[in-house]
Design a protein around this motif. Structure first.
Motif, PDB file in Angstrom:
ATOM      1  N   GLY A 155      46.692  24.391 -17.324  1.00  0.00           N
ATOM      2  CA  GLY A 155      47.456  24.866 -18.224  1.00  0.00           C
ATOM      3  C   GLY A 155      47.324  24.573 -19.425  1.00  0.00           C
ATOM      4  N   GLY A 156      48.018  24.775 -20.644  1.00  0.00           N
ATOM      5  CA  GLY A 156      47.947  24.554 -21.792  1.00  0.00           C
ATOM      6  C   GLY A 156      46.898  25.061 -22.622  1.00  0.00           C
ATOM      7  N   GLN A 157      46.540  24.909 -23.820  1.00  0.00           N
ATOM      8  CA  GLN A 157      45.522  25.349 -24.745  1.00  0.00           C
ATOM      9  C   GLN A 157      45.069  24.290 -25.664  1.00  0.00           C
ATOM     10  N   ALA A 158      43.771  24.535 -26.338  1.00  0.00           N
ATOM     11  CA  ALA A 158      43.265  23.572 -27.261  1.00  0.00           C
ATOM     12  C   ALA A 158      44.287  23.474 -28.322  1.00  0.00           C
ATOM     13  N   THR A 159      44.767  22.400 -28.575  1.00  0.00           N
ATOM     14  CA  THR A 159      45.592  21.935 -29.703  1.00  0.00           C
ATOM     15  C   THR A 159      45.520  20.482 -29.924  1.00  0.00           C
ATOM     16  N   CYS A 160      45.041  20.175 -31.347  1.00  0.00           N
ATOM     17  CA  CYS A 160      44.961  18.866 -31.897  1.00  0.00           C
ATOM     18  C   CYS A 160      46.366  18.230 -31.822  1.00  0.00           C
ATOM     19  N   GLY A 161      45.859  16.833 -31.699  1.00  0.00           N
ATOM     20  CA  GLY A 161      47.264  15.934 -31.518  1.00  0.00           C
ATOM     21  C   GLY A 161      47.257  15.064 -32.973  1.00  0.00           C
ATOM     22  N   ILE A 162      48.052  14.111 -33.004  1.00  0.00           N
ATOM     23  CA  ILE A 162      48.143  13.380 -34.362  1.00  0.00           C
ATOM     24  C   ILE A 162      46.806  12.546 -34.604  1.00  0.00           C
ATOM     25  N   GLU A 163      46.061  12.141 -33.448  1.00  0.00           N
ATOM     26  CA  GLU A 163      45.100  11.281 -33.393  1.00  0.00           C
ATOM     27  C   GLU A 163      43.699  12.123 -33.416  1.00  0.00           C
ATOM     28  N   THR A 164      43.793  13.425 -33.324  1.00  0.00           N
ATOM     29  CA  THR A 164      42.646  14.305 -33.264  1.00  0.00           C
ATOM     30  C   THR A 164      42.231  15.533 -34.173  1.00  0.00           C
ATOM     31  N   GLU A 165      41.143  15.576 -34.602  1.00  0.00           N
ATOM     32  CA  GLU A 165      41.121  16.801 -35.491  1.00  0.00           C
ATOM     33  C   GLU A 165      40.216  17.944 -35.183  1.00  0.00           C
ATOM     34  N   ALA A 166      39.782  17.825 -33.919  1.00  0.00           N
ATOM     35  CA  ALA A 166      39.011  18.799 -33.191  1.00  0.00           C
ATOM     36  C   ALA A 166      39.060  18.634 -31.746  1.00  0.00           C
ATOM     37  N   ILE A 167      38.453  19.730 -31.149  1.00  0.00           N
ATOM     38  CA  ILE A 167      38.595  19.848 -29.692  1.00  0.00           C
ATOM     39  C   ILE A 167      37.290  20.894 -29.244  1.00  0.00           C
ATOM     40  N   ASP A 168      36.654  20.339 -28.322  1.00  0.00           N
ATOM     41  CA  ASP A 168      35.664  21.418 -27.899  1.00  0.00           C
ATOM     42  C   ASP A 168      34.965  20.774 -26.597  1.00  0.00           C
TER      43      ASP A 168
END
Length: 205
Positions: A155-168
Motif C-alpha cells: 500500500g501507500g504511495q511515493a511520498t518524500c520524507g524528511i530525509e529524502t528529496e526524491a523517490i524512484d
C-alpha cells in the motif's frame, strides 16, 4: 595507504570503552580514558578530523562496544528497485537506517521504507547480513553490520520524507549515483540477484 590504522584505533576505543564500563579502580579508569583519547588522536590524524570532534563522537558511547546495525529495504516493482535520494548527500540509496531499540529488524525496515518513500511494505526474506568493513564503503569511525531485507509493497504511495528529496524505481543497468555510505553498486546488483533467483540463500559477510 593501508586502513589497518582504523582497525587498530577501533580496537583501542572498544577496549577503553569496555574498561570504563566495568572498571572500579580509579587508576585503571584513568588508563582507559588515556586509551580513549589515543584512539581519537589516531583517527583524527589519519581522517583529517580534529581530535576534539572525534572525542565528542566517542563520548556518546558507553557500555560494552559492539557493531552498530544498519538495515536496508530491498523493494522491487516491475523488475526495478526502489531507491530514495538522500538530502544529506543528494545521492541514492535503498531506504533504511540505524535500527531503533524496541523494534525487530523487519519492523525497523518497514518503518524506514514508509518514512523515506511513503510505501507500506511487509518483510518477506532476509537476503544479506554484511560487514561494512568487507565492502568498499567510505571508512567510518565505528564498525557496522548491514542487514538487507527483501520487502513487498502492500500500500501507500511515493511520498518524500524528511530525509529524502526524491523517490524512484531503477533497472539494474541504469542506476543513479549511489550514496556509498549506505549501499554500493555491488550490493544493489546482489539484490537483483535475488529477484532473478528467489531461491538464493542469504549472503553473509
Amino acid at each position: 595507504m593501508s586502513d589497518q590504522w582504523l582497525t587498530w584505533a577501533r580496537k583501542i576505543q572498544a577496549i577503553a570503552q569496555s574498561g570504563l564500563a566495568f572498571s572500579k579502580d580509579i587508576y585503571d579508569i584513568e588508563r582507559y580514558e588515556q586509551l580513549k583519547e589515543l584512539s581519537a588522536e589516531i583517527i583524527g590524524e589519519y581522517s583529517g578530523q580534529s581530535t576534539d570532534e572525534i572525542v565528542a563522537v566517542l563520548s556518546n558511547e558507553s557500555g560494552y562496544q559492539t557493531p552498530k546495525i544498519d538495515v536496508r529495504g530491498v523493494v522491487f516493482r516491475k523488475n526495478k528497485i526502489l531507491l530514495v535520494k538522500e538530502n544529506v548527500d543528494n545521492k541514492w540509496s535503498l531506504p533504511g537506517g540505524f535500527c531503533d531499540v524496541g523494534l525487530s529488524a523487519s519492523e525497523n525496515v518497514i518503518k524506514e521504507i514508509q518514512e523515506e518513500s511513503g510505501f507500506i511494505c511487509v518483510a518477506k526474506k532476509l537476503i544479506a547480513l554484511l560487514d561494512m568493513n568487507k565492502h568498499p564503503h567510505p571508512k567510518q569511525i565505528f564498525h557496522y553490520y548491514k542487514i538487507f531485507i527483501l520487502c513487498e509493497i502492500t500500500g501507500g504511495q511515493a511520498t518524500c520524507g524528511i530525509e529524502t528529496e526524491a523517490i524512484d524505481f531503477f533497472p539494474e543497468n541504469n542506476l543513479p549515483p549511489l550514496s556509498l555510505n549506505r549501499n554500493t553498486e555491488e550490493q544493489i546488483k546482489m539484490a537483483f540477484g535475488f529477484l532473478k533467483d528467489p531461491h538464493t540463500f542469504p549472503i553473509i559477510d
